[in-house]
Design a protein around this motif. Structure first.
Motif, short mmCIF file in Angstrom:
data_model
loop_
_atom_site.label_atom_id
_atom_site.label_comp_id
_atom_site.label_asym_id
_atom_site.label_seq_id
_atom_site.Cartn_x
_atom_site.Cartn_y
_atom_site.Cartn_z
N ARG A 1 0.83 -1.21 0.00
CA ARG A 1 0.00 0.00 0.00
C ARG A 1 0.87 1.26 0.00
N GLU A 2 1.92 1.26 0.81
CA GLU A 2 2.80 2.42 0.88
C GLU A 2 3.57 2.63 -0.41
N GLY B 1 1.28 4.06 -2.96
CA GLY B 1 1.03 5.46 -2.67
C GLY B 1 2.21 6.34 -3.06
N GLN C 1 -3.47 5.47 -8.37
CA GLN C 1 -4.79 5.92 -7.97
C GLN C 1 -5.42 4.96 -6.95
N GLU C 2 -6.27 5.52 -6.09
CA GLU C 2 -6.85 4.75 -4.99
C GLU C 2 -7.61 3.53 -5.48
N GLU C 3 -8.41 3.70 -6.54
CA GLU C 3 -9.21 2.57 -7.05
C GLU C 3 -8.29 1.45 -7.55
N LYS C 4 -7.25 1.82 -8.29
CA LYS C 4 -6.31 0.82 -8.79
C LYS C 4 -5.51 0.22 -7.65
N ARG C 5 -5.22 1.03 -6.64
CA ARG C 5 -4.46 0.57 -5.48
C ARG C 5 -5.19 -0.55 -4.75
N GLU C 6 -6.49 -0.37 -4.54
CA GLU C 6 -7.27 -1.37 -3.84
C GLU C 6 -7.36 -2.67 -4.65
#
Length: 287
Positions: free
Chosen positions: A44-45, A48, A53-58
């Motif tokens: 996650r870090e 970031g 992007q948040e959606e792709k990160r999840e």
């Protein structure tokens, strides 16, 4: 290290050692769970830091978590019974001699050296590094592995280093064609399949039993019939035997316990292997 006699294993069914083993198992489960959390947090870090992007990160985190879960499930579903840490041993009377003799001097087999020749027990260890293999003379040889108990074998995994990490840049000493058989206390053998290890593929290759098994086996014979061109010797790094236990009286937690032990065995030290072997002193299951 040889496995404990069956009668000795059955006689050690007092509750205190079992409670200690279960406490250790719970601690190990907590450590693995914490490690999984740390891995996900690190991913996650990193994502970031790289502006993902948040959606792709999840989505990436979910895939990572699924991959970790799959690895743990594979260890549980395909335990390695040919692991010295849980009691597997070599039947030396029915195994080819190690290349290099029994003396105390160092034998040089370019690009590796073997001090007094690595013993066949080397193939029962989880360590895979250049030179940490069992050598036998020529391109044909065999080893008989005594498993901790009777099992229904389902598959076998053969390991060898890749040319990329070999000091010489080649792996001609790797096994090529080989056969696997189940053997009994005498001399009878049941062929379980003939296979080919391909040095151009993954370093760990799994081969499934090719015929319906008539019974369970305590001994497995791994017979190399050719190698990839080395005329002097063949080197076997690791042989894993997968399968299901034959005993109807297994302790209900034994499969889970073995899975954790095998997972830990991938990086265990000699002290940890001794500790793991003691952890198999299970009380009999209630019927």
């Amino acid at each position: 290290m040889s496995g404990l006699p069956e009668e000795e294993l059955q006689s050690r069914g007092n509750s205190q050692p079992w409670l200690e083993q279960m406490r250790e198992l719970k601690e190990t489960a907590a450590q693995v769970s914490a490690a999984r959390g740390n891995i996900l947090q690190a991913v996650r870090e990193v994502l970031g830091d790289h502006g993902v992007q948040e959606e792709k990160r999840e989505e990436i985190l979910q895939l990572t978590q699924a991959a970790i879960k799959k690895v743990l499930e594979n260890y549980h579903q395909m335990p390695d019974w040919a692991l010295e840490a849980i009691g597997a041993a070599i039947d030396k009377e029915r195994t080819s001699k190690s290349y290099g003799g029994q003396g105390k001097k160092t034998w040089w087999l370019p690009p590796f050296s073997f001090s007094s020749a690595n013993p066949p027990e080397t193939i029962l260890q989880p360590r895979i590094a250049p030179g940490d293999c069992w050598p036998f003379q020529g391109s044909r040889g065999h080893v008989v592995i005594r498993l901790p108990e009777q099992i229904w074998p389902t598959a076998f995994t053969i390991w060898h280093i890749s040319a990329a990490v070999s000091p010489s840049g080649e792996v001609s000493s790797a096994p090529k064609e080989f056969a696997v058989s189940g053997v009994d206390e005498a001399t009878a053998e049941t062929l379980l399949g003939t296979f080919t290890y391909d040095v151009h593929k993954e370093i760990a290759q799994t081969f499934h039993v090719q015929k319906e098994l008539p019974r369970t086996f305590r001994y497995i014979k791994f017979q190399v019939q050719s190698n990839w061109g080395n005329p002097e010797y063949t080197c076997v790094y690791r042989v894993q035997v997968h399968g299901k236990t034959a005993s109807p009286n297994d302790h209900p937690y034994e499969g889970l316990l073995r899975a954790w032990l095998i997972l830990l065995g991938m990086t265990s030290s000699g002290r940890d292997r001794h500790k793991s072997s003691r952890s198999l002193e299970l009380p009999p299951a209630r019927t």
